[in-house]
Design a protein around this motif. Sequence first.
Motif, PDB file in Angstrom:
ATOM      1  N   ASN A  34       0.972  -1.308   0.139  1.00  0.00           N
ATOM      2  CA  ASN A  34       0.000  -0.006  -0.145  1.00  0.00           C
ATOM      3  C   ASN A  34       0.882   1.401   0.014  1.00  0.00           C
ATOM      4  O   ASN A  34       1.497   1.636   0.919  1.00  0.00           O
ATOM      5  CB  ASN A  34      -0.792  -0.183   1.101  1.00  0.00           C
ATOM      6  N   PRO A  35       1.076   1.774  -1.104  1.00  0.00           N
ATOM      7  CA  PRO A  35       2.034   2.985  -1.422  1.00  0.00           C
ATOM      8  C   PRO A  35       1.631   4.177  -0.540  1.00  0.00           C
ATOM      9  O   PRO A  35       2.616   4.779  -0.040  1.00  0.00           O
ATOM     10  CB  PRO A  35       1.969   3.360  -2.736  1.00  0.00           C
ATOM     11  N   SER A  36       0.259   4.461   0.025  1.00  0.00           N
ATOM     12  CA  SER A  36       0.259   5.555   0.922  1.00  0.00           C
ATOM     13  C   SER A  36       0.004   5.065   2.496  1.00  0.00           C
ATOM     14  O   SER A  36      -0.702   5.627   3.206  1.00  0.00           O
ATOM     15  CB  SER A  36      -1.098   6.285   0.557  1.00  0.00           C
ATOM     16  N   ASP A  37       0.674   3.869   2.781  1.00  0.00           N
ATOM     17  CA  ASP A  37       0.648   3.541   4.274  1.00  0.00           C
ATOM     18  C   ASP A  37       0.979   4.574   5.061  1.00  0.00           C
ATOM     19  O   ASP A  37       2.271   5.092   4.922  1.00  0.00           O
ATOM     20  CB  ASP A  37       1.460   2.217   4.321  1.00  0.00           C
ATOM     21  N   LYS A  38       0.223   5.005   6.118  1.00  0.00           N
ATOM     22  CA  LYS A  38       0.720   6.015   7.033  1.00  0.00           C
ATOM     23  C   LYS A  38       1.202   5.171   8.475  1.00  0.00           C
ATOM     24  O   LYS A  38       1.698   6.214   9.099  1.00  0.00           O
ATOM     25  CB  LYS A  38      -0.583   6.824   7.427  1.00  0.00           C
ATOM     26  N   ILE A  39       1.161   3.876   8.596  1.00  0.00           N
ATOM     27  CA  ILE A  39       1.334   3.574   9.794  1.00  0.00           C
ATOM     28  C   ILE A  39       2.938   3.484  10.035  1.00  0.00           C
ATOM     29  O   ILE A  39       3.319   3.648  11.065  1.00  0.00           O
ATOM     30  CB  ILE A  39       0.707   2.128  10.030  1.00  0.00           C
ATOM     31  N   ALA A  42      -6.857   8.513   3.368  1.00  0.00           N
ATOM     32  CA  ALA A  42      -5.856   9.292   3.090  1.00  0.00           C
ATOM     33  C   ALA A  42      -4.458   8.525   3.487  1.00  0.00           C
ATOM     34  O   ALA A  42      -3.431   8.391   2.930  1.00  0.00           O
ATOM     35  CB  ALA A  42      -5.530  10.544   3.881  1.00  0.00           C
ATOM     36  N   GLY A  43      -4.596   7.322   4.408  1.00  0.00           N
ATOM     37  CA  GLY A  43      -3.719   6.455   4.552  1.00  0.00           C
ATOM     38  C   GLY A  43      -3.777   5.253   3.552  1.00  0.00           C
ATOM     39  O   GLY A  43      -2.852   4.384   3.842  1.00  0.00           O
ATOM     40  N   GLY A  44      -4.538   5.192   2.445  1.00  0.00           N
ATOM     41  CA  GLY A  44      -4.274   4.312   1.421  1.00  0.00           C
ATOM     42  C   GLY A  44      -5.436   3.164   1.616  1.00  0.00           C
ATOM     43  O   GLY A  44      -5.254   2.090   1.163  1.00  0.00           O
ATOM     44  N   LYS A  45      -6.122   3.120   2.848  1.00  0.00           N
ATOM     45  CA  LYS A  45      -6.867   2.107   3.003  1.00  0.00           C
ATOM     46  C   LYS A  45      -8.256   2.038   2.284  1.00  0.00           C
ATOM     47  O   LYS A  45      -9.228   3.160   2.683  1.00  0.00           O
ATOM     48  CB  LYS A  45      -7.217   1.741   4.656  1.00  0.00           C
ATOM     49  N   ILE A  61      -8.247   9.774   7.755  1.00  0.00           N
ATOM     50  CA  ILE A  61      -7.389   8.872   8.319  1.00  0.00           C
ATOM     51  C   ILE A  61      -7.202   7.694   7.601  1.00  0.00           C
ATOM     52  O   ILE A  61      -6.253   7.445   7.046  1.00  0.00           O
ATOM     53  CB  ILE A  61      -7.925   8.648  10.079  1.00  0.00           C
ATOM     54  N   ARG A  86      -4.481  12.755  15.470  1.00  0.00           N
ATOM     55  CA  ARG A  86      -5.663  12.684  14.957  1.00  0.00           C
ATOM     56  C   ARG A  86      -5.503  12.285  13.559  1.00  0.00           C
ATOM     57  O   ARG A  86      -6.682  11.669  13.139  1.00  0.00           O
ATOM     58  CB  ARG A  86      -6.234  14.316  14.954  1.00  0.00           C
ATOM     59  N   TYR A  87      -4.520  12.691  12.655  1.00  0.00           N
ATOM     60  CA  TYR A  87      -4.698  11.662  11.509  1.00  0.00           C
ATOM     61  C   TYR A  87      -3.543  10.877  11.307  1.00  0.00           C
ATOM     62  O   TYR A  87      -3.169  10.684  10.196  1.00  0.00           O
ATOM     63  CB  TYR A  87      -4.931  13.013  10.440  1.00  0.00           C
ATOM     64  N   LEU A  88      -2.928  10.310  12.322  1.00  0.00           N
ATOM     65  CA  LEU A  88      -2.259   9.072  12.132  1.00  0.00           C
ATOM     66  C   LEU A  88      -0.950   9.498  11.438  1.00  0.00           C
ATOM     67  O   LEU A  88      -0.488   8.494  10.575  1.00  0.00           O
ATOM     68  CB  LEU A  88      -2.803   7.938  11.572  1.00  0.00           C
TER      69      LEU A  88
END
Lengths: 271, 361
Positions: free
Chosen positions: A39-44, B106-109, B103, A230-232
């Motif tokens: 997932n290229p936009s993974d935020k975690i 935007a995080g690609g989920k 959240i 709030r937005y990880l």
Amino acid sequence: MRWVNRRIGRGSSVLLGAIPILLLVLVYLLIAASRHAANPSDKIMPLPGDMADAMSALLFQPDQLSGQLIFWADTVASLQRLGTGLCLSALSALLVGLLLGVLPPVRATFGPLVTGIAVIPPVALLPILFIAFGLGETSKVALIFIGIAPFMIRDVAAHIIALPREQIVKAQTLGASSWQVMLRVALPQAMPRLIQAVRLSLGPAWVFLISAEAIASDIGLGYRIFLVRRYLSMDIILPYVAWIALLAIVMDMILMWFSRRFFPWAHGASH
Amino acid sequence: MLDSVRGFGRLALMACALMAAACSQTSNKAPEPRAEFNIGWSIYAGWMPWPYAQQAGIVKKWADKYGLKINIVQVNDYVESVNQYTAGKLDGVTVANMDALTIPAAGGKDTSAIIIGDYSNGNDGIMLKGADTLAAIKGRQVYLVELSVSHYLLARGLNSVGMKLSDVKTVNTADADIVGAFATPEVTAAAAWNPQLSAMKETPGAKQVFSSAQIPGEILDLLCVDTATLKANPNLGKALVGIWYETTALMQRQDAEGKAARAAMAKLAGSKPDLFDGQLATTYLYADPKAAVAATSSPALITTMTRVRDFSFSKGLFGQGAKSADAVGMSFPGNKTLGDANHVTLRFDPSYMQMAADGKL
């Protein structure tokens, strides 16, 4: 040779210490890379590039609203709060600790009060601090002060009480007054202990600072972390946590250096 | 206060848990059909039907019908619940439209909003002390949960009186602390949502000068599920929609049974029946699936989401990597899209609500 007798040289000790840290970073990178492949936009688990991008905006681009460089403004604000809290605590620890330690009547009068305050969990006082000092800087510094000062006072006082009785007697046979005993015998020996207490208080002081900034704030390292939570936005949180760790280590090293430089006798073989 | 210390600990704990979870995640295969699902919820008037349905056996009834097991999991902290969903610990979550966008999406989920449950019709508001009109907010420090729907409401409110966000100064305040903060004399402006908002209205000299009732339909409360999981398990969507409309129909009833259901929900929310009814009065509940489908299919939703994403982008909520408000793609009924059509991660999917409307569950 038995392992207990092995001496590690300076160079190799740096190398050995770096290995687990590097391994951890490597494991992180591997997992982050595999997550990004999926997932290229993974935020975690952001990649170092994402973190650099996110941080460069905070480091170099002035905020549209306030015109400040956010990262540095956060750092200055937090260090000011922390520094004020630590300085006030150290000063009062020295002053009150000396009085309590050297003068038994003062100890008998105020000792129980200090102990009583020391056992109150500071965060439980926070609603009271809000009402008393408002939501501004004062209550944040006050939380740090109340959190660490009682412990430092007790530590310094206990150290002075434990000084060899002979030293006090000797000073008096040489004609010292109570005032002189305090200044010439107790004070020099209290100083390295005070620095030690400040070093030990750094951790709690940071916790209280971050907690205070999480409640009501518009600037600071803790504020930023709780805001972007709030937005990880782990690409900001992780560098901020690393930066806090670095600041704490540097502060600890400065205190250590200061203590060795000015009180070398306290760092002899017996200590 | 304690909350924030715990929050910080939780943050650290979560980071560790995520690392562990990431380790176990070896490949990104399409999810297989499964039989057990976890749906997260947090306390809010519009979401209380979920735990009540669990308690009253409505969840079990519908899950059994489709041969599934559905766990309705309470998460005490709202942001935490959305983060847990984004991290893949939950298959679905109750979430506001703006947070669903900023959240998980935007995080690609890839996320599907399958139930539009309600919109805030006064549940969010701006409070001022010593003033009757919103215009008096100019130059004040406004205490609110930054980057939340309160922040969006403030931007919309200021816009309505010809001001910008730069005309006020915002101070981030945890939602657990905002009632106490508003009670101190130095705080003269704040924005919050219920149940906190109703407590703040009791403060002497305070007046609500703007509320979400003035921007109806813009702050939506959704049930979102993971799109891939839903595709592999369409029965999950059917069961969830079935649970939702049976429960909301029950709570809308004015007889003893409806009253008992609402009282049970109030108890689950840690509130009193009359206070809870007051919060429901400022929540527009889409109890009728036809109305919900109409709202999802209406062009007004696209207008709303355009406003929401423009606000989110201007506040940097899409992350520093996002170059424009189009970075996150959204899809709407009738093959309409907003933003990056090749990278749609938030889908408004009324097909399950339509099944409920048609009685095909």
